[in-house]
Motif scaffolding. Structure first.
Motif, PDB file in Angstrom:
ATOM      1  N   ARG A   1      -8.655  20.087  42.497  1.00 39.34           N
ATOM      2  CA  ARG A   1      -8.013  18.835  42.877  1.00 39.34           C
ATOM      3  C   ARG A   1      -8.216  17.849  41.747  1.00 39.34           C
ATOM      4  O   ARG A   1      -8.980  18.092  40.809  1.00 39.34           O
ATOM      5  N   ARG A   2      -7.537  16.748  41.824  1.00 38.69           N
ATOM      6  CA  ARG A   2      -7.781  15.604  40.949  1.00 38.69           C
ATOM      7  C   ARG A   2      -8.101  14.387  41.811  1.00 38.69           C
ATOM      8  O   ARG A   2      -7.486  14.202  42.863  1.00 38.69           O
ATOM      9  N   GLU A   3      -9.020  13.588  41.326  1.00 35.65           N
ATOM     10  CA  GLU A   3      -9.296  12.286  41.925  1.00 35.65           C
ATOM     11  C   GLU A   3      -9.054  11.266  40.833  1.00 35.65           C
ATOM     12  O   GLU A   3      -9.755  11.267  39.815  1.00 35.65           O
ATOM     13  N   GLY A   4      -8.066  10.388  41.041  1.00 35.46           N
ATOM     14  CA  GLY A   4      -7.561   9.598  39.940  1.00 35.46           C
ATOM     15  C   GLY A   4      -6.885  10.575  38.988  1.00 35.46           C
ATOM     16  O   GLY A   4      -5.956  11.277  39.369  1.00 35.46           O
ATOM     17  N   PHE A   5      -7.411  10.659  37.782  1.00 34.58           N
ATOM     18  CA  PHE A   5      -6.895  11.688  36.883  1.00 34.58           C
ATOM     19  C   PHE A   5      -7.995  12.683  36.514  1.00 34.58           C
ATOM     20  O   PHE A   5      -7.821  13.505  35.634  1.00 34.58           O
ATOM     21  N   ARG A   6      -9.115  12.633  37.193  1.00 34.67           N
ATOM     22  CA  ARG A   6     -10.254  13.493  36.878  1.00 34.67           C
ATOM     23  C   ARG A   6     -10.104  14.853  37.551  1.00 34.67           C
ATOM     24  O   ARG A   6      -9.895  14.938  38.766  1.00 34.67           O
ATOM     25  N   LYS A   7     -10.225  15.915  36.760  1.00 38.64           N
ATOM     26  CA  LYS A   7     -10.099  17.271  37.283  1.00 38.64           C
ATOM     27  C   LYS A   7     -11.410  17.740  37.913  1.00 38.64           C
ATOM     28  O   LYS A   7     -12.483  17.534  37.353  1.00 38.64           O
TER      29      LYS A   7
END
Length: 401
Positions: A180-186
């Motif tokens: 998943r991504r949270e914001g743009f963090r993988k």
């Protein structure tokens, strides 16, 4: 015997049709409708720049104005109808294509292990087993949660600590997947925990991957050189694509044709024989004006965009401001079947305004009241995606080319 010839107008329309840019922009933009669109395009490039909206969101929005970013996150992170990996760049790809990526994993495992040693140092080699064991035992992680703290002063984009390099290496070689991504963090997890079971089993022979990659690329391009077929997915080598074209021509499965270019000499390409019959049934282009992502699949090959549309484009991030001809990140404007300009527009979310700083019409394009009305209508449609409530125009925004 002379080759079939597509004039430039027919070539542009065919190319835009294969990229879902002749259709009237409509549809739910979520669920099955969104999955079908991603499948039609083949992949959607993921990029972090967010001056207006992220590249993947703008690509999908330009074809489905009802689309919102949560729809792609649901499709990828929850429904698992897509997965995130590498084509020419990071991209969201239909999950059913995953088996064909195993060849890329195997090739990247060998290529990157040595290549990245020069970029990141060899320390990441020692971290590979440690990172994989940690994720096996503890579940999905992002790079800041594992390994030593990054140095306060970075030397550039590729200044990764060894654990970050190990994470990326394990992702590129197929042991890990983006959960998943949270914001743009993988967030990375074991591939078998992310990819649906029906797409995990079985190896696809190399020859079948080459055949699929070329056929699927030609379906999505309409016409192409062998080099363009290889570059579409970046799964196979130019030589493998060249050999496939020769064999397909010998079998009579593809035909050669000549495409007239807006810039430069005619281009010799291959296409399916039935594609020539499709030309008379192509829909008429929409009269509306569309703002496109700089990474739109129809434009990402800059040389092809210039040949086909006469549109010379580059992102000027690394060009000193005093030397820039345009803003560093400007958006192409498509009207009907041609590019009519480029616009420097950014979302000022704190002020709630979509700010137009400059627009440069293409050579020979007159920016009259009708075109201005179409631009303003497109910008109004963009407001919900951008998170803004109003559009403003800077003084002197309309520029000479």
């Amino acid at each position: 015997m002379s080759l079939p010839r597509l004039d430039n107008l027919a070539a542009r329309r065919l190319f835009l049709d294969t990229h879902a840019l002749l259709d009237r922009p409509a549809g739910r933009g979520r669920g099955d409708d969104l999955a079908t669109l991603v499948h039609r395009l083949g992949f959607v490039q993921v990029d972090s720049v967010n001056t207006l909206a992220r590249a993947h969101d703008l690509i999908l929005w330009s074809r489905r104005p009802a689309y919102r970013p949560d729809a792609l996150r649901h499709l990828n992170d929850s429904a698992r109808a897509t997965f995130e990996h590498w084509t020419h760049d990071a991209a969201v790809i239909p999950a059913e294509f995953f088996p064909y990526w195993r060849l890329k994993f195997a090739r990247d495992r060998i290529r990157l292990r040595d290549r990245w040693k020069d970029w990141h140092g060899s320390a990441f080699h020692a971290e590979i087993d440690t990172v994989l064991r940690h994720i096996t035992d503890h579940g999905a992680v992002h790079s800041a949660e594992i390994g030593e703290k990054r140095a306060e002063k970075s030397t550039g984009w590729w200044d990764w600590h060894p654990s970050k390099a190990a994470l990326e290496y394990l992702w590129r070689s197929g042991d890990l997947a983006v959960s998943r991504r949270e914001g743009f963090r993988k967030f990375y997890d074991l591939t078998e925990r992310v990819i649906p079971t029906q797409h995990l089993d079985g190896e696809v022979p190399e020859a079948e991957v080459v055949d699929w990659a070329c056929r699927a690329a030609l379906d999505r391009l309409g016409f192409a050189t062998s080099g363009e077929l290889a570059a579409f997915w970046a799964l196979i080598s130019p030589q493998e694509a060249k050999d496939w074209v020769a064999q397909a021509m010998a079998r009579g499965e593809v035909v050669e044709a000549e495409v007239a270019c807006a810039v430069g000499a005619p281009r010799r390409v291959v296409m399916w024989p039935e594609t020539l019959d499709r030309l008379v049934d192509l829909p008429d282009p929409q009269t509306r004006l569309r703002l496109l992502s700089p990474f739109d699949p129809a434009l990402r090959d800059r040389k092809r965009a210039e040949r086909l549309f006469g549109f010379h484009y580059r992102i000027e991030i690394f060009v000193p401001e005093a030397q820039r001809r345009y803003g560093y990140y400007v958006f192409p404007l498509l009207e009907g079947d041609r590019i009519v300009g480029r616009i420097d527009v950014a979302a000022d979310r704190q002020a709630g305004a979509l700010r137009v700083r400059a627009l440069w019409p293409e050579a020979g394009v007159r920016w009259g009241s009708g075109r201005q009305a179409r631009l303003e209508a497109e910008l109004q449609r963009l407001l919900p995606l951008s998170g803004c409530g109003a559009v403003t125009f800077a003084d002197g925004w309309l520029r000479d080319r």
